[in-house]
Design a protein around this motif. Structure first.
Motif, PDB file in Angstrom:
ATOM      1  N   ILE A  57       0.864  -1.178   0.000  1.00 14.92           N
ATOM      2  CA  ILE A  57       0.000   0.000   0.000  1.00 14.92           C
ATOM      3  C   ILE A  57       0.897   1.222   0.000  1.00 14.92           C
ATOM      4  CG2 ILE A  57      -1.662   1.348   1.316  1.00 14.92           C
ATOM      5  CD1 ILE A  57      -2.668  -1.200   2.555  1.00 14.92           C
ATOM      6  N   TYR A  58       0.620   2.129  -0.896  1.00 16.43           N
ATOM      7  CA  TYR A  58       1.344   3.394  -0.919  1.00 16.43           C
ATOM      8  C   TYR A  58       0.371   4.457  -0.455  1.00 16.43           C
ATOM      9  CZ  TYR A  58       4.405   7.136  -2.390  1.00 16.43           C
ATOM     10  OH  TYR A  58       5.228   8.225  -2.397  1.00 16.43           O
ATOM     11  N   LEU A  67      -5.414   9.343  10.477  1.00 19.02           N
ATOM     12  CA  LEU A  67      -4.793   8.091  10.046  1.00 19.02           C
ATOM     13  C   LEU A  67      -5.839   7.061   9.614  1.00 19.02           C
ATOM     14  CD1 LEU A  67      -2.253   6.445   9.561  1.00 19.02           C
ATOM     15  CD2 LEU A  67      -2.307   5.799  11.990  1.00 19.02           C
ATOM     16  N   PRO A  68      -6.920   6.861  10.370  1.00 20.95           N
ATOM     17  CA  PRO A  68      -7.935   5.896   9.908  1.00 20.95           C
ATOM     18  C   PRO A  68      -8.527   6.278   8.554  1.00 20.95           C
ATOM     19  CG  PRO A  68      -8.275   6.379  12.212  1.00 20.95           C
ATOM     20  CD  PRO A  68      -7.230   7.348  11.723  1.00 20.95           C
ATOM     21  N   ALA A  69      -8.730   7.563   8.317  1.00 18.68           N
ATOM     22  CA  ALA A  69      -9.301   7.999   7.040  1.00 18.68           C
ATOM     23  C   ALA A  69      -8.320   7.771   5.895  1.00 18.68           C
ATOM     24  CB  ALA A  69      -9.697   9.467   7.109  1.00 18.68           C
ATOM     25  N   ILE A  70      -7.052   7.818   6.183  1.00 17.70           N
ATOM     26  CA  ILE A  70      -6.036   7.578   5.161  1.00 17.70           C
ATOM     27  C   ILE A  70      -5.884   6.077   4.901  1.00 17.70           C
ATOM     28  CG2 ILE A  70      -3.562   7.752   4.680  1.00 17.70           C
ATOM     29  CD1 ILE A  70      -3.647  10.431   6.292  1.00 17.70           C
ATOM     30  N   LEU A  71      -5.878   5.286   5.964  1.00 13.72           N
ATOM     31  CA  LEU A  71      -5.667   3.840   5.837  1.00 13.72           C
ATOM     32  C   LEU A  71      -6.869   3.083   5.274  1.00 13.72           C
ATOM     33  CD1 LEU A  71      -3.902   2.941   9.210  1.00 13.72           C
ATOM     34  CD2 LEU A  71      -2.874   3.009   6.942  1.00 13.72           C
ATOM     35  N   THR A  72      -8.050   3.447   5.717  1.00 11.34           N
ATOM     36  CA  THR A  72      -9.244   2.662   5.437  1.00 11.34           C
ATOM     37  C   THR A  72      -9.490   2.418   3.942  1.00 11.34           C
ATOM     38  OG1 THR A  72     -10.210   3.360   7.523  1.00 11.34           O
ATOM     39  CG2 THR A  72     -11.728   2.493   5.887  1.00 11.34           C
ATOM     40  N   PRO A  73      -9.444   3.423   3.069  1.00 11.10           N
ATOM     41  CA  PRO A  73      -9.689   3.139   1.650  1.00 11.10           C
ATOM     42  C   PRO A  73      -8.646   2.197   1.042  1.00 11.10           C
ATOM     43  CG  PRO A  73      -9.842   5.490   2.067  1.00 11.10           C
ATOM     44  CD  PRO A  73      -9.306   4.853   3.312  1.00 11.10           C
ATOM     45  N   GLN A  74      -7.393   2.337   1.452  1.00 10.88           N
ATOM     46  CA  GLN A  74      -6.346   1.463   0.914  1.00 10.88           C
ATOM     47  C   GLN A  74      -6.518   0.026   1.407  1.00 10.88           C
ATOM     48  OE1 GLN A  74      -4.083   2.192  -1.368  1.00 10.88           O
ATOM     49  NE2 GLN A  74      -4.835   4.269  -1.530  1.00 10.88           N
ATOM     50  N   GLY A 143      -4.149 -10.024   6.995  1.00 13.52           N
ATOM     51  CA  GLY A 143      -3.060 -10.984   6.867  1.00 13.52           C
ATOM     52  C   GLY A 143      -3.565 -12.404   6.693  1.00 13.52           C
ATOM     53  N   ARG A 144      -4.616 -12.757   7.409  1.00 12.19           N
ATOM     54  CA  ARG A 144      -5.198 -14.101   7.255  1.00 12.19           C
ATOM     55  C   ARG A 144      -5.759 -14.292   5.854  1.00 12.19           C
ATOM     56  NH1 ARG A 144      -7.899 -14.150  13.189  1.00 12.19           N
ATOM     57  NH2 ARG A 144      -6.106 -15.063  14.258  1.00 12.19           N
ATOM     58  N   ALA A 145      -6.401 -13.258   5.341  1.00 15.78           N
ATOM     59  CA  ALA A 145      -6.934 -13.346   3.977  1.00 15.78           C
ATOM     60  C   ALA A 145      -5.796 -13.517   2.975  1.00 15.78           C
ATOM     61  CB  ALA A 145      -7.763 -12.106   3.648  1.00 15.78           C
ATOM     62  N   ALA A 146      -4.719 -12.769   3.164  1.00 19.61           N
ATOM     63  CA  ALA A 146      -3.563 -12.886   2.268  1.00 19.61           C
ATOM     64  C   ALA A 146      -2.947 -14.273   2.373  1.00 19.61           C
ATOM     65  CB  ALA A 146      -2.525 -11.814   2.593  1.00 19.61           C
ATOM     66  N   ARG A 147      -2.840 -14.788   3.589  1.00 20.66           N
ATOM     67  CA  ARG A 147      -2.284 -16.135   3.768  1.00 20.66           C
ATOM     68  C   ARG A 147      -3.171 -17.170   3.086  1.00 20.66           C
ATOM     69  NH1 ARG A 147      -1.233 -17.525   9.617  1.00 20.66           N
ATOM     70  NH2 ARG A 147       0.543 -16.165   9.305  1.00 20.66           N
ATOM     71  N   SER A 148      -4.482 -17.000   3.171  1.00 17.85           N
ATOM     72  CA  SER A 148      -5.398 -17.924   2.495  1.00 17.85           C
ATOM     73  C   SER A 148      -5.168 -17.929   0.993  1.00 17.85           C
ATOM     74  CB  SER A 148      -6.855 -17.532   2.765  1.00 17.85           C
ATOM     75  OG  SER A 148      -7.152 -17.665   4.123  1.00 17.85           O
ATOM     76  N   ALA A 149      -4.845 -16.757   0.463  1.00 15.79           N
ATOM     77  CA  ALA A 149      -4.608 -16.643  -0.978  1.00 15.79           C
ATOM     78  C   ALA A 149      -3.194 -17.053  -1.347  1.00 15.79           C
ATOM     79  CB  ALA A 149      -4.859 -15.205  -1.428  1.00 15.79           C
ATOM     80  N   LYS A 150      -2.373 -17.341  -0.325  1.00 13.65           N
ATOM     81  CA  LYS A 150      -0.980 -17.725  -0.524  1.00 13.65           C
ATOM     82  C   LYS A 150      -0.161 -16.629  -1.231  1.00 13.65           C
ATOM     83  CE  LYS A 150      -1.551 -22.683  -0.405  1.00 13.65           C
ATOM     84  NZ  LYS A 150      -2.861 -22.986  -0.088  1.00 13.65           N
ATOM     85  N   ILE A 151      -0.470 -15.378  -0.848  1.00 16.43           N
ATOM     86  CA  ILE A 151       0.311 -14.247  -1.353  1.00 16.43           C
ATOM     87  C   ILE A 151       0.649 -13.344  -0.197  1.00 16.43           C
ATOM     88  CG2 ILE A 151      -0.704 -14.279  -3.659  1.00 16.43           C
ATOM     89  CD1 ILE A 151      -2.327 -11.837  -2.828  1.00 16.43           C
ATOM     90  N   VAL A 152       1.643 -12.519  -0.399  1.00 13.54           N
ATOM     91  CA  VAL A 152       2.018 -11.504   0.578  1.00 13.54           C
ATOM     92  C   VAL A 152       1.452 -10.208   0.055  1.00 13.54           C
ATOM     93  CG1 VAL A 152       3.929 -10.324   1.711  1.00 13.54           C
ATOM     94  CG2 VAL A 152       4.124 -12.736   1.141  1.00 13.54           C
ATOM     95  N   CYS A 153       0.614  -9.556   0.835  1.00 12.06           N
ATOM     96  CA  CYS A 153      -0.031  -8.371   0.278  1.00 12.06           C
ATOM     97  C   CYS A 153      -0.270  -7.309   1.315  1.00 12.06           C
ATOM     98  CB  CYS A 153      -1.356  -8.749  -0.358  1.00 12.06           C
ATOM     99  SG  CYS A 153      -2.650  -8.998   0.839  1.00 12.06           S
ATOM    100  N   GLY A 154      -0.635  -6.168   0.809  1.00  7.37           N
ATOM    101  CA  GLY A 154      -1.032  -5.054   1.618  1.00  7.37           C
ATOM    102  C   GLY A 154      -1.787  -4.049   0.795  1.00  7.37           C
ATOM    103  N   GLY A 155      -1.956  -4.278  -0.469  1.00  4.67           N
ATOM    104  CA  GLY A 155      -2.687  -3.300  -1.252  1.00  4.67           C
ATOM    105  C   GLY A 155      -2.723  -3.562  -2.725  1.00  4.67           C
ATOM    106  N   GLN A 156      -2.172  -2.678  -3.494  1.00  4.39           N
ATOM    107  CA  GLN A 156      -2.345  -2.647  -4.936  1.00  4.39           C
ATOM    108  C   GLN A 156      -1.520  -3.709  -5.628  1.00  4.39           C
ATOM    109  OE1 GLN A 156      -0.806   1.246  -5.089  1.00  4.39           O
ATOM    110  NE2 GLN A 156      -2.798   2.211  -4.934  1.00  4.39           N
ATOM    111  N   GLY A 157      -1.831  -3.930  -6.900  1.00  3.95           N
ATOM    112  CA  GLY A 157      -0.990  -4.724  -7.770  1.00  3.95           C
ATOM    113  C   GLY A 157      -1.156  -6.219  -7.659  1.00  3.95           C
ATOM    114  N   PHE A 158      -2.333  -6.692  -7.314  1.00  3.53           N
ATOM    115  CA  PHE A 158      -2.521  -8.127  -7.194  1.00  3.53           C
ATOM    116  C   PHE A 158      -2.433  -8.779  -8.560  1.00  3.53           C
ATOM    117  CE2 PHE A 158      -4.279  -6.510  -3.379  1.00  3.53           C
ATOM    118  CZ  PHE A 158      -3.980  -7.475  -2.439  1.00  3.53           C
ATOM    119  N   PRO A 159      -1.856  -9.976  -8.606  1.00  6.91           N
ATOM    120  CA  PRO A 159      -1.782 -10.682  -9.899  1.00  6.91           C
ATOM    121  C   PRO A 159      -3.151 -11.117 -10.366  1.00  6.91           C
ATOM    122  CG  PRO A 159      -0.830 -12.020  -8.116  1.00  6.91           C
ATOM    123  CD  PRO A 159      -1.235 -10.704  -7.541  1.00  6.91           C
TER     124      PRO A 159
END
Length: 159
Positions: A57-58, A67-74, A143-159
């Motif tokens: 996430i950028y 901070l919550p208003a900045i983080l939440t959409p991403q 993080g659990r959702a990302a682990r379920s998908a077997k990817i490391v993520c935090g935001g944009q650029g998903f394959p």
């Protein structure tokens, strides 16, 4: 000056690899006057993470937003991208419910949050109004959702 940047970029590369392996990584904080290249370095680091198939996430922090208003959409975007992956659908729904709870629990304190989540919040899931606790719960669910998908993520650029 260049060697300092190379050292910093190497620390980021190590952190990226540790993240990929599911290991803790040291945080990095850059400080400096305007115009010394912090944003340039952040953009490079973001691209390096993406090149390593780690979604990041950028976020550009603005003085007039909480901070919550900045983080939440991403974070919402992260979860919506994960939701497209079959392996992560169930855990992503729980993450979206945590996001709904997070936004609802902090609405009184942070009136600049505007979020439409298609899922009802789950009582007790990131909704107690304590920013630290709710954010931690929300990030754990993402993080659990990302682990379920077997990817490391935090935001944009998903394959």
């Amino acid at each position: 000056m260049r060697s300092g940047r190379d050292e910093l970029r190497e620390r980021v590369r190590v952190a990226i690899q540790r993240t990929r392996l599911g290991r803790p990584a040291k945080s990095i904080i850059m400080v400096g006057l305007r115009g010394v290249g912090k944003t340039f370095l952040l953009n490079q680091m973001f691209m390096e993470a993406e090149a390593a198939d780690i979604c990041a996430i950028y976020i550009d922090a603005h003085e007039n937003r909480s901070l919550p208003a900045i983080l939440t959409p991403q974070l919402r975007m992260s979860l919506l991208c994960l939701r497209r992956l079959e392996a992560a659908k169930d855990s992503t729904v729980r993450g979206l419910k945590a996001l709904a709870g997070f936004a609802e629990g902090l609405m009184v304190k942070f009136r600049d949050i505007e979020l439409a989540v298609d899922y009802n919040l789950e009582p007790g899931l990131a909704d107690n109004g304590d920013f630290e606790s709710d954010l931690t719960t929300l990030l754990v669910e993402i993080g659990r959702a990302a682990r379920s998908a077997k990817i490391v993520c935090g935001g944009q650029g998903f394959p």
